[in-house]
Every structure is written in structure tokens, then in C-alpha cells.
Write a protein that holds these residues in place. Structure first.
Motif, mmCIF file in Angstrom:
data_model
loop_
_atom_site.group_PDB
_atom_site.id
_atom_site.type_symbol
_atom_site.label_atom_id
_atom_site.label_comp_id
_atom_site.label_asym_id
_atom_site.label_seq_id
_atom_site.Cartn_x
_atom_site.Cartn_y
_atom_site.Cartn_z
ATOM 1 N N LEU A 85 0.830 -1.202 0.000
ATOM 2 C CA LEU A 85 0.000 0.000 0.000
ATOM 3 C C LEU A 85 0.867 1.255 0.000
ATOM 4 O O LEU A 85 0.544 2.242 -0.671
ATOM 5 C CB LEU A 85 -0.932 -0.005 1.214
ATOM 6 C CG LEU A 85 -2.036 -1.062 1.229
ATOM 7 C CD1 LEU A 85 -2.846 -0.957 2.517
ATOM 8 C CD2 LEU A 85 -2.956 -0.899 0.017
ATOM 9 N N MET A 93 -2.494 6.267 -7.769
ATOM 10 C CA MET A 93 -3.402 6.235 -6.624
ATOM 11 C C MET A 93 -2.971 7.199 -5.523
ATOM 12 O O MET A 93 -3.750 7.497 -4.616
ATOM 13 C CB MET A 93 -3.487 4.810 -6.056
ATOM 14 C CG MET A 93 -4.088 3.796 -7.019
ATOM 15 S SD MET A 93 -3.932 2.101 -6.393
ATOM 16 C CE MET A 93 -4.918 2.191 -4.892
ATOM 17 N N LEU A 104 -3.564 7.736 0.054
ATOM 18 C CA LEU A 104 -3.844 6.767 -0.993
ATOM 19 C C LEU A 104 -5.345 6.786 -1.271
ATOM 20 O O LEU A 104 -6.157 6.652 -0.349
ATOM 21 C CB LEU A 104 -3.408 5.368 -0.543
ATOM 22 C CG LEU A 104 -3.334 4.286 -1.620
ATOM 23 C CD1 LEU A 104 -2.237 4.625 -2.622
ATOM 24 C CD2 LEU A 104 -3.043 2.928 -0.974
ATOM 25 N N ILE A 106 -8.609 5.110 -2.977
ATOM 26 C CA ILE A 106 -9.126 3.855 -3.503
ATOM 27 C C ILE A 106 -9.938 4.161 -4.763
ATOM 28 O O ILE A 106 -10.870 4.972 -4.714
ATOM 29 C CB ILE A 106 -10.022 3.146 -2.465
ATOM 30 C CG1 ILE A 106 -9.236 2.924 -1.170
ATOM 31 C CG2 ILE A 106 -10.542 1.825 -3.017
ATOM 32 C CD1 ILE A 106 -7.978 2.118 -1.325
ATOM 33 N N THR A 109 -13.975 5.244 -5.530
ATOM 34 C CA THR A 109 -14.591 5.580 -4.243
ATOM 35 C C THR A 109 -14.069 6.953 -3.812
ATOM 36 O O THR A 109 -13.144 7.496 -4.410
ATOM 37 C CB THR A 109 -14.243 4.563 -3.148
ATOM 38 O OG1 THR A 109 -12.852 4.688 -2.798
ATOM 39 C CG2 THR A 109 -14.512 3.134 -3.603
ATOM 40 N N GLN A 112 -10.050 7.840 1.139
ATOM 41 C CA GLN A 112 -8.610 8.068 1.149
ATOM 42 C C GLN A 112 -8.064 7.766 2.538
ATOM 43 O O GLN A 112 -8.757 7.983 3.534
ATOM 44 C CB GLN A 112 -8.271 9.518 0.776
ATOM 45 C CG GLN A 112 -8.689 9.924 -0.621
ATOM 46 C CD GLN A 112 -8.324 11.363 -0.921
ATOM 47 O OE1 GLN A 112 -7.704 12.051 -0.116
ATOM 48 N NE2 GLN A 112 -8.699 11.822 -2.099
ATOM 49 N N THR A 343 -8.873 6.741 9.439
ATOM 50 C CA THR A 343 -8.154 5.494 9.666
ATOM 51 C C THR A 343 -7.196 5.601 10.851
ATOM 52 O O THR A 343 -6.969 4.619 11.559
ATOM 53 C CB THR A 343 -7.367 5.094 8.409
ATOM 54 O OG1 THR A 343 -6.593 6.215 7.955
ATOM 55 C CG2 THR A 343 -8.309 4.674 7.300
#
Length: 365
Positions: A85, A93, A104, A106, A109, A112, A343
Motif C-alpha cells: 500500500l 493512486m 492513498l 481507492i 470511491t 482516502q 483510519t
């Protein structure tokens, strides 16, 4: 409380809950102006933060319920996945924000995230596994794999994110240190680290300027010192008792990343020195009880994992608050448990669940 004490360290749990409560209130306040400006809704970021917090609580419960032997078996695949990743940042990306490609996206979608946040913790499980082997089989058989993982984990991140690379290095080095690092191994790692800093920081003018700008936070306010100068001004406005909750955006509305990287400055502005000290004490309690959990572990792998989690979260908190008050160079690190969710919050909550599980195991012996 007696039931909680049977299963987890109640003081550790209380410190986490209090920090999360502080985060909920401070995100609501610090993001109000930005929410109105960008979306016409002052509570926009607050509502999203609550959603992330709920997911984080689920992650915490999952971390508490997951045996570490499972995480140990998955340590290498998880580390390799997080490395992939991070490599994806150098493809289409990768998303560049403020001159750095740390996010990053996705495809197809709107999601991030920062893969370095994931690597920060997967590397803990993998290095804990390698250090356990290193301790059992002898230094000569285990040193090179540990050196490789630490070097690659920090090296792939330092290209775009020196602060996260520092957190990764400090947490992994602390684990290796308590596993019985020899003096020659320490010298070897420090030498490689010095060469890395020289190559990625000292030889790159804009990184060097960013690294040293905190030494004089008002000599280039229109450029490199903009964030720090406004952070210090916000804290100065707060003085001892602060300007009052929800008054930061009314008294001074130019602090960048107020609900994220510089949320500690908003705490200082709204609640003054008193509120700032309370937050620092909460983190001190978390760290102290975290190391108490480390001390109670009998299995070496679990002791190393607990060490990595406590050092990683504790050092990141220290780094974030140090930046806000001008003690350290400006970075992009969030304040654990408190900054606007995503996240980073979910992963910190998951790691806290693992730490709480270890505190329960230690208390039950």
C-alpha cells in the motif's frame, strides 16, 4: 468498576475514554468554522468524527477479542500488505496534499487513507516476532532480518513523511532495545539512520528548511512558518484559563488544520494552560499504565507488542504537542484519540483494544 477491573486495567481504560471524550468536544469546536466554510454545515466534521469513533470502538472491541497468537501468524502478511500500500503511493493512486504524497485514494470511491498509519502498527507485530526469534536463536541469526524490516519500514515512509518514519523507527527500536540489542548492533543501526537522514533530509533544501523553521517561528510567516506562528499565537491568546469553549473560531480563525494536526493549539486557546496540562496528564497516565502493562507480561512476544504500541502512541502524542508549542519541527502527525477521526483514529482504537487485552492478561496472573 469491580467488573471492569477483573478484565482490564481500569486506569488505562479511563485514560483512553477521557482522551476520546476530549476529542469529541474539541473536534466539534475546532472544525466548526471550516465546516461552515466548506460545506455550509458547522457540524459536518463533528458528525463524521462520531462515525469514525463508533467504528473505532468496534475496532477496539475486535482488538481486545483477538488472541495475539493469531496476529503473530499474520504478522508477515500484514506487514507485506501495508508495504504494498505504501508503494502504491508512487502510482496514480497517490494523492498529494500540501506538497507531500501521503494519502492513498481507492479507485472509484471517495475513500482516502494514509498507508503509513497501517504500516506503523503492522511493523510492530512483525518486528516483535523477529525479536522473539532473535532472542531465542542468538543475535547472529536474527539481527539482519530485524535491521532489514526496520530500515525498509522507515525508509519507504521517510521519502514523503519524515514524522511518521520517526514514529516507526522509535517504536521498533525500543522493541529491539529491550530484546537485548548489543552495542555493535546499536552503532550499526544509528549509522544507517544517520546516513538516511543525511540523504533524505539534510541534502534536500526544502526539507531542511521545514525541519529548522521551528527555531525561529516568525522569520517566514508567509511560507514555512505559517502554521507554527498561528499555533503559537492561538496558544498565547488562551493564556492560563483560555477564551472559553467554542470561542476559538471567534477570536482567531486562521489556524490551519485546527481540527487535525494542530488541535492541541485549539485546546490551549479555549482552555488555556490548565486545559493543556490536563490533556498532557491524561497522556502521561496512558503511557504510565501502558508500561505497567508491559512489565506484567510474561510472554516475550506480548511484552514487545505492548512496548511497541505504548511507545508509538506516546511518541506520536509527544511529537504532535511538541510541534504545537514550537519545541519540534512542524509535521503532519495527528494527536492520538483527539484529532479528527479517520483510519488513524480507528487504528489507534484497535491497538488500544490489544493493549487493554494485555493489561487484562497481566492482571489475571
Amino acid at each position: 468498576m469491580s467488573q471492569i477491573k477483573k478484565y482490564v486495567d481500569p486506569v488505562l481504560l479511563a485514560s483512553i475514554i477521557m482522551l476520546l471524550i476530549v476529542g469529541v468536544f474539541m473536534v466539534a469546536s475546532s472544525s466548526w468554522g471550516e465546516g461552515l466554510k466548506e460545506f455550509g454545515d458547522g457540524s459536518y466534521y463533528f458528525k463524521r468524527h462520531v462515525v469514525f469513533l463508533v467504528i473505532g470502538i468496534i475496532a477496539c472491541i475486535a482488538g481486545y477479542g483477538t488472541p495475539l497468537k493469531i496476529l503473530r501468524k499474520l504478522a508477515m502478511p500484514l506487514w507485506v500488505f501495508s508495504m504494498i500500500l505504501c508503494l502504491a503511493l508512487f502510482t496514480g493512486m497517490g494523492v498529494t496534499v500540501n506538497g507531500a504524497t501521503r494519502w492513498l485514494a481507492i479507485p472509484k470511491t471517495n475513500f482516502q487513507f494514509m498507508p503509513s498509519d497501517l504500516l506503523k502498527y503492522t511493523s510492530i507485530f512483525f518486528v516483535a516476532h523477529l525479536c522473539t526469534i532473535h532472542r531465542k536463536r542468538g543475535r547472529r541469526q536474527g539481527f539482519l532480518p530485524i535491521l532489514f524490516v526496520i530500515g525498509v519500514s522507515a525508509g519507504i515512509v521517510v521519502i514523503e513523511d519524515f514524522s511518521s518514519a520517526s514514529v516507526i523507527t522509535i517504536s521498533l527500536m525500543s522493541m529491539f532495545f529491550i530484546s537485548g540489542m548489543s552495542f555493535s548492533e546499536l552503532i550499526a543501526i544509528l549509522s544507517l539512520g544517520a546516513m538516511g537522514i543525511y540523504g533524505f533530509v539534510l541534502r534536500v533544501p526544502y526539507r531542511m528548511k521545514r525541519l529548522t523553521s521551528f527555531l525561529d517561528p516568525f522569520d517566514d510567516i508567509g511560507n514555512t512558518d505559517w502554521q507554527l506562528a498561528n499555533s503559537l499565537y492561538s496558544i498565547g491568546i488562551g493564556s492560563i484559563t483560555g477564551v472559553g469553549y467554542f470561542n476559538a473560531h471567534r477570536t482567531f480563525n486562521r489556524l490551519p488544520e485546527a481540527y487535525n494536526d494542530f488541535i492541541f493549539a485549539v485546546i490551549g486557546q479555549e482552555f488555556g494552560l490548565i486545559g493543556s496540562v490536563v490533556v498532557i496528564l491524561l497522556f502521561a497516565i496512558f503511557i504510565a499504565r501502558g508500561f505497567q502493562t508491559v512489565r506484567m507480561q510474561r510472554k516475550f512476544y506480548e511484552k514487545l507488542v505492548a512496548t511497541g504500541i505504548v511507545v508509538s502512541i506516546g511518541f506520536q502524542a509527544f511529537f504532535n504537542m511538541g510541534v504545537a508549542v514550537g519545541l519540534l519541527p512542524v509535521t503532519g502527525l495527528t494527536l492520538p484519540f483527539i484529532s479528527y477521526g479517520g483510519t488513524a483514529l480507528i487504528l489507534v482504537m484497535g491497538m488500544s483494544g490489544i493493549l487493554l487485552r494485555l493489561s487484562a492478561k497481566g492482571a489475571s496472573r
